[in-house]
Design a protein around this motif. Structure first.
Motif, mmCIF file in Angstrom:
data_model
loop_
_atom_site.group_PDB
_atom_site.id
_atom_site.type_symbol
_atom_site.label_atom_id
_atom_site.label_comp_id
_atom_site.label_asym_id
_atom_site.label_seq_id
_atom_site.Cartn_x
_atom_site.Cartn_y
_atom_site.Cartn_z
ATOM 1 N N GLN B 82 0.842 -1.191 0.000
ATOM 2 C CA GLN B 82 0.000 0.000 0.000
ATOM 3 C C GLN B 82 0.884 1.250 0.000
ATOM 4 O O GLN B 82 0.471 2.302 -0.457
ATOM 5 C CB GLN B 82 -0.908 0.015 1.236
ATOM 6 C CG GLN B 82 -1.729 -1.260 1.422
ATOM 7 C CD GLN B 82 -2.556 -1.629 0.206
ATOM 8 O OE1 GLN B 82 -3.207 -0.785 -0.396
ATOM 9 N NE2 GLN B 82 -2.516 -2.896 -0.195
ATOM 10 N N GLY B 83 2.099 1.091 0.514
ATOM 11 C CA GLY B 83 2.995 2.241 0.649
ATOM 12 C C GLY B 83 3.515 2.731 -0.697
ATOM 13 O O GLY B 83 3.423 2.051 -1.712
ATOM 14 N N LYS B 84 4.057 3.943 -0.667
ATOM 15 C CA LYS B 84 4.630 4.515 -1.888
ATOM 16 C C LYS B 84 6.037 3.988 -2.140
ATOM 17 O O LYS B 84 6.750 3.639 -1.201
ATOM 18 C CB LYS B 84 4.673 6.046 -1.760
ATOM 19 C CG LYS B 84 3.396 6.680 -2.270
ATOM 20 C CD LYS B 84 3.527 8.188 -2.374
ATOM 21 C CE LYS B 84 2.177 8.790 -2.749
ATOM 22 N NZ LYS B 84 2.102 10.207 -2.424
ATOM 23 N N GLY B 85 6.451 3.955 -3.393
ATOM 24 C CA GLY B 85 7.837 3.642 -3.725
ATOM 25 C C GLY B 85 8.182 2.178 -3.618
ATOM 26 O O GLY B 85 9.350 1.802 -3.640
ATOM 27 N N GLN B 86 7.206 1.326 -3.446
ATOM 28 C CA GLN B 86 7.484 -0.110 -3.435
ATOM 29 C C GLN B 86 6.240 -0.832 -3.944
ATOM 30 O O GLN B 86 5.117 -0.382 -3.740
ATOM 31 C CB GLN B 86 7.832 -0.591 -2.030
ATOM 32 C CG GLN B 86 6.731 -0.294 -1.016
ATOM 33 C CD GLN B 86 7.273 -0.111 0.396
ATOM 34 O OE1 GLN B 86 8.440 0.130 0.589
ATOM 35 N NE2 GLN B 86 6.390 -0.214 1.376
ATOM 36 N N THR B 87 6.451 -1.941 -4.602
ATOM 37 C CA THR B 87 5.305 -2.644 -5.178
ATOM 38 C C THR B 87 4.828 -3.764 -4.282
ATOM 39 O O THR B 87 3.668 -4.112 -4.280
ATOM 40 C CB THR B 87 5.682 -3.244 -6.554
ATOM 41 O OG1 THR B 87 6.831 -4.050 -6.389
ATOM 42 C CG2 THR B 87 5.954 -2.145 -7.567
ATOM 43 N N CYS B 88 5.746 -4.344 -3.496
ATOM 44 C CA CYS B 88 5.328 -5.457 -2.647
ATOM 45 C C CYS B 88 6.053 -5.424 -1.312
ATOM 46 O O CYS B 88 7.038 -4.711 -1.137
ATOM 47 C CB CYS B 88 5.587 -6.784 -3.359
ATOM 48 S SG CYS B 88 7.325 -7.086 -3.687
ATOM 49 N N GLU B 89 5.552 -6.196 -0.367
ATOM 50 C CA GLU B 89 6.160 -6.277 0.949
ATOM 51 C C GLU B 89 5.873 -7.659 1.539
ATOM 52 O O GLU B 89 5.120 -8.444 0.958
ATOM 53 C CB GLU B 89 5.617 -5.164 1.854
ATOM 54 C CG GLU B 89 4.107 -5.199 2.017
ATOM 55 C CD GLU B 89 3.541 -3.920 2.667
ATOM 56 O OE1 GLU B 89 4.123 -2.837 2.453
ATOM 57 O OE2 GLU B 89 2.527 -4.026 3.366
ATOM 58 N N VAL B 90 6.529 -7.936 2.658
ATOM 59 C CA VAL B 90 6.346 -9.254 3.286
ATOM 60 C C VAL B 90 5.569 -9.081 4.586
ATOM 61 O O VAL B 90 5.978 -8.307 5.455
ATOM 62 C CB VAL B 90 7.710 -9.925 3.579
ATOM 63 C CG1 VAL B 90 7.503 -11.262 4.286
ATOM 64 C CG2 VAL B 90 8.504 -10.120 2.291
ATOM 65 N N GLN B 91 4.452 -9.788 4.692
ATOM 66 C CA GLN B 91 3.701 -9.791 5.953
ATOM 67 C C GLN B 91 4.239 -10.915 6.825
ATOM 68 O O GLN B 91 3.901 -12.080 6.625
ATOM 69 C CB GLN B 91 2.215 -10.013 5.677
ATOM 70 C CG GLN B 91 1.439 -8.714 5.663
ATOM 71 C CD GLN B 91 0.009 -8.899 5.261
ATOM 72 O OE1 GLN B 91 -0.384 -9.994 4.843
ATOM 73 N NE2 GLN B 91 -0.779 -7.842 5.351
ATOM 74 N N ALA B 92 5.077 -10.539 7.799
ATOM 75 C CA ALA B 92 5.828 -11.566 8.530
ATOM 76 C C ALA B 92 4.924 -12.457 9.374
ATOM 77 O O ALA B 92 4.086 -11.973 10.128
ATOM 78 C CB ALA B 92 6.868 -10.891 9.414
ATOM 79 N N GLU B 93 5.079 -13.753 9.193
ATOM 80 C CA GLU B 93 4.449 -14.743 10.067
ATOM 81 C C GLU B 93 5.439 -15.173 11.144
ATOM 82 O O GLU B 93 5.053 -15.513 12.251
ATOM 83 C CB GLU B 93 4.044 -15.985 9.236
ATOM 84 C CG GLU B 93 2.845 -15.781 8.342
ATOM 85 C CD GLU B 93 1.591 -15.439 9.152
ATOM 86 O OE1 GLU B 93 1.393 -16.063 10.225
ATOM 87 O OE2 GLU B 93 0.842 -14.530 8.730
ATOM 88 N N GLU B 94 6.716 -15.145 10.778
ATOM 89 C CA GLU B 94 7.751 -15.668 11.674
ATOM 90 C C GLU B 94 9.025 -14.859 11.454
ATOM 91 O O GLU B 94 9.394 -14.583 10.308
ATOM 92 C CB GLU B 94 8.005 -17.133 11.313
ATOM 93 C CG GLU B 94 8.787 -17.898 12.344
ATOM 94 C CD GLU B 94 9.160 -19.301 11.822
ATOM 95 O OE1 GLU B 94 9.789 -20.040 12.575
ATOM 96 O OE2 GLU B 94 8.828 -19.621 10.666
#
Lengths: 464, 464
Positions: B82-94
């Motif tokens: 959702q943030g600017k300047g990046q297309t993807c991110e990691v939703q940490a589980e661990e």
């Protein structure tokens, strides 16, 4: 005059009837009344191109002066060859002599010994054998850079002059700008007046610096000269040699073994694919089993064997009557080259990755197994060569590394910068070292390491 | 846990919803009640991947301990950002912590000076700027090997330890295994007891040996470390640096200039094509004109100018009121860097290949023109750098080379092996030398040569 065509390109050309210009050195010159044949080589391939000369078209004295070793240009028509073993030749219209070759040319005679040729290392480059060896050496360097580049490793230049010592790796050369005559005269060694303000040496390994690179850039490899001041006059030792040392963050023992095997197979396959003519020559002249050995290495899975299993096999061999020069004294001993080669050449008949050596016989930076006795080493043993790669997982715990440094009585402050990698954001990592000349020995079938580097440096020898 | 994905690959992945594992070093950690953001970098790219952590899912103390510089693994779902300047991110589980980073981490603060960071050369590798510089350095090495390989040159390893001296190239480091304390005590320097049985030094150039290679293999290039023991504390000098020295049989001056221009444009184009993110960063942070300069170099034809014409332009500039620090004393003078840069940056606004220098100010091995006064040199002058390449046609006549060696009072017997190339099948040839770090300075926009080699060696400095 047409622009120069390299011999390697001329030999595969089918542009018969076209005028071409070739330039090179004369490998042989046969004369008869009707026609002269000059075999010309320009280093671009082991093959010569035949230059056919009509003696009526050329000054007799000039033609006679074109002896083995002379350097000439030949311009003429490319024609289909009538002779065997070649598809085309050059019918010379014009020959220009760049440099004649007096009869004391040291490479004049064929079949000189390698020992003789080593005295003329600057001229042996012009022979078939050494042309082949150094074209293959080039190709191996290209394969190495290509492999690592494609796998996301960064080429990392570790320093040559260093004030530190990669513990136990060997004796070092000192580097100094102090005037030794003045040192002798004054009776004082004033390191504060030396170039670096302290005692410095030539590096014996770029690994420790490589670890700094890997724990920042993720994966690096060094590829540069390394030095050992050991007084070893053997066919396997050089005082100056080239090493490849990849180092990878987040890599474990299994991944390290996979990398070692994949990497070395890639290099050997590259030679098979890109050095066909040179390998065929060496297979014929140097080692009749060369091609077969290379092909088997890329085909077979490497055996993965613990040191403990290896010792058991060697002990069984002794029971079965095999004689070793160096005895198998049991677990904890360092393996000699003959032991490694027995496992590879006689027992498994395949390359072996030997793992989990006794920690005591290996370096301080290697990661110990939970048993406290063995460490996560992964050396690759090869036919004819013995150990070709030495690798390990590195100890990433600051405390364990410190206590090992203390236990071994090493000077801790020398390694401050190295220990910082474990102090700040330490990460699991692993790497290996490959002696470049060992790889070249393997791939060329040559017997003496002095014959696979252009200008070998050995005790009492720094010629050229 | 899924196998590791490199950040460079994760950032271009669109496999949203897939579980991935990333590993790296924390560049920043922002906390709030609802969510934590960790910017993670693994050296594979200048870009970070954002790891999003739900603080409810993790031990509070552990999460707090993950500070800048810490090394972690994060496993979780790859999601569109959702943030600017990046297309993807990691939703940490661990999250697994490999190594914490104490608050005395020297790279903790942003915006430290390069001088400060040089003291921590082992840690500066983990910063954005030095990550970019050393990824580009790697890419330039790859471009160089690729270019020469594709053009039929063989990589040739000239020796580092040598008993000879490439005349006039500079002061040398001595290499010895003599015990200096013993030398001081005994009052004698016994070279017969030294490792090589005589006085040896570190090479200042591989060119002479390179010529041996070229006159056998046709075309070679060296690429290795070179040493100068000059007490120069400047942003342009290193005691240990890397040189590239191609040498080609049968090449004339025109072909040499074509090679120089084509080669260096290829390298710069490679950087533009393969180092986009790193160059964009350096263009923003180090030199706002960097990309424009690189692009103009590959687009424009280089000016080809004789030294004599160059002097005339400089004399005219003085007449027109331009002030130089070093005076233009007239024909025969050696050009200073400011003179070269005036021609390139102000007069032509393009790179210049300067040719036909006075023979007196150049080396003994360079081929003289028929005028007897000038020689067939071909130096490439670059914006910001000055001389980036020094090249020449080599004198192939044994007699002329001998008389030059005698005229300059050089010790003839030291060059016996070199002269043999002219004695036996001599051939016209040419070559050049490129200082690798000068190229890196140019391509990165960095100002100080100590910042483009991992561990610089300079007077009083051989750390790490």
């Amino acid at each position: 005059m047409s622009t120069r065509t390299k011999v390697v390109d001329a030999l595969v050309s089918t542009d018969y009837g076209k005028e071409i210009t070739v330039k090179g050195w004369v490998r042989s010159h046969r004369s008869s009344k009707a026609v002269d044949f000059i075999a010309l080589n320009d280093g671009s391939t082991i093959k010569n191109i035949q230059v056919v000369v009509d003696p009526a078209k050329m000054n007799e004295e000039d033609l006679k002066s074109i002896t083995t070793g002379a350097c000439i240009r030949a311009t003429g028509l490319l024609v289909e060859s009538q002779g065997k073993g070649q598809t085309c030749e050059v019918q010379a219209e014009e020959i220009e002599i760049y440099g004649l070759c007096p009869s004391d040319y040291p490479m004049q005679k064929k079949g000189q010994s390698f020992e003789y040729m080593r005295q003329y290392a600057h001229m042996r480059l012009r022979t078939n054998t050494f042309g082949a060896v150094f074209r293959i050496r080039h190709n191996m360097a290209i394969a190495i850079h290509k492999y690592f580049h494609e796998h996301g490793f960064y080429y990392f230049n570790s320093p040559l002059i260093t004030a530190s010592d990669c513990e136990g790796a060997g004796e070092m050369f000192q580097v100094t700008t102090l005037d030794l005559d003045r040192v002798a005269k004054s009776g004082k060694v004033e390191y504060d007046k030396d170039f670096f303000g302290k005692k410095t040496n030539l590096t014996v390994s770029g690994q420790l610096e490589g670890e700094l690179g890997a724990t920042a850039l993720g994966a690096i490899y060094t590829f540069g000269p390394t030095f050992r001041a050991e007084n070893s006059n053997t066919p396997r030792h050089l005082a100056e040699f080239w090493m490849i040392e990849p180092e990878v963050a987040f890599m474990d023992k299994k991944e390290l073994m996979d990398l070692e095997e994949d990497f070395i197979k890639y290099c050997v396959q590259w030679a098979l694919d890109n050095c066909k003519d040179d390998l065929a020559f060496l297979n014929q002249m140097i080692d009749k089993s060369l091609l077969q050995t290379l092909e088997s290495v890329v085909k077979e899975d490497f055996v993965r064997l613990t040191y403990t299993e290896g010792i058991e096999i060697l002990q069984q061999a002794v029971k079965d009557g095999h004689k070793f020069e160096f005895p198998i004294s049991g677990w904890g001993m360092d393996l000699a080259s003959e032991h490694e080669r027995y496992l590879v050449e006689e027992h498994f008949k395949r390359p072996v990755i030997m793992t989990d050596y006794p920690a005591e016989i290996k370096s301080f930076y290697m990661k110990k197994n939970p048993d406290g006795k063995t460490m996560q080493g992964t050396d690759v043993l090869f036919p004819r060569i013995g150990e070709i790669i030495g690798g390990s997982v590195r100890e990433e715990s600051y405390e364990k590394l410190m206590s090992e440094i203390e236990r071994r009585g090493m000077r801790e402050q020398t390694y401050d910068w190295y220990l910082d990698t474990r102090k700040y954001g330490s990460c699991p990592h692993a790497g290996f070292g490959l002696g470049f000349e060992r790889l070249i020995l393997f791939v060329t079938g040559m017997q003496n390491i002095r014959d696979v580097i252009p200008f070998p440096r050995t005790p009492k020898n720094a010629e050229f």
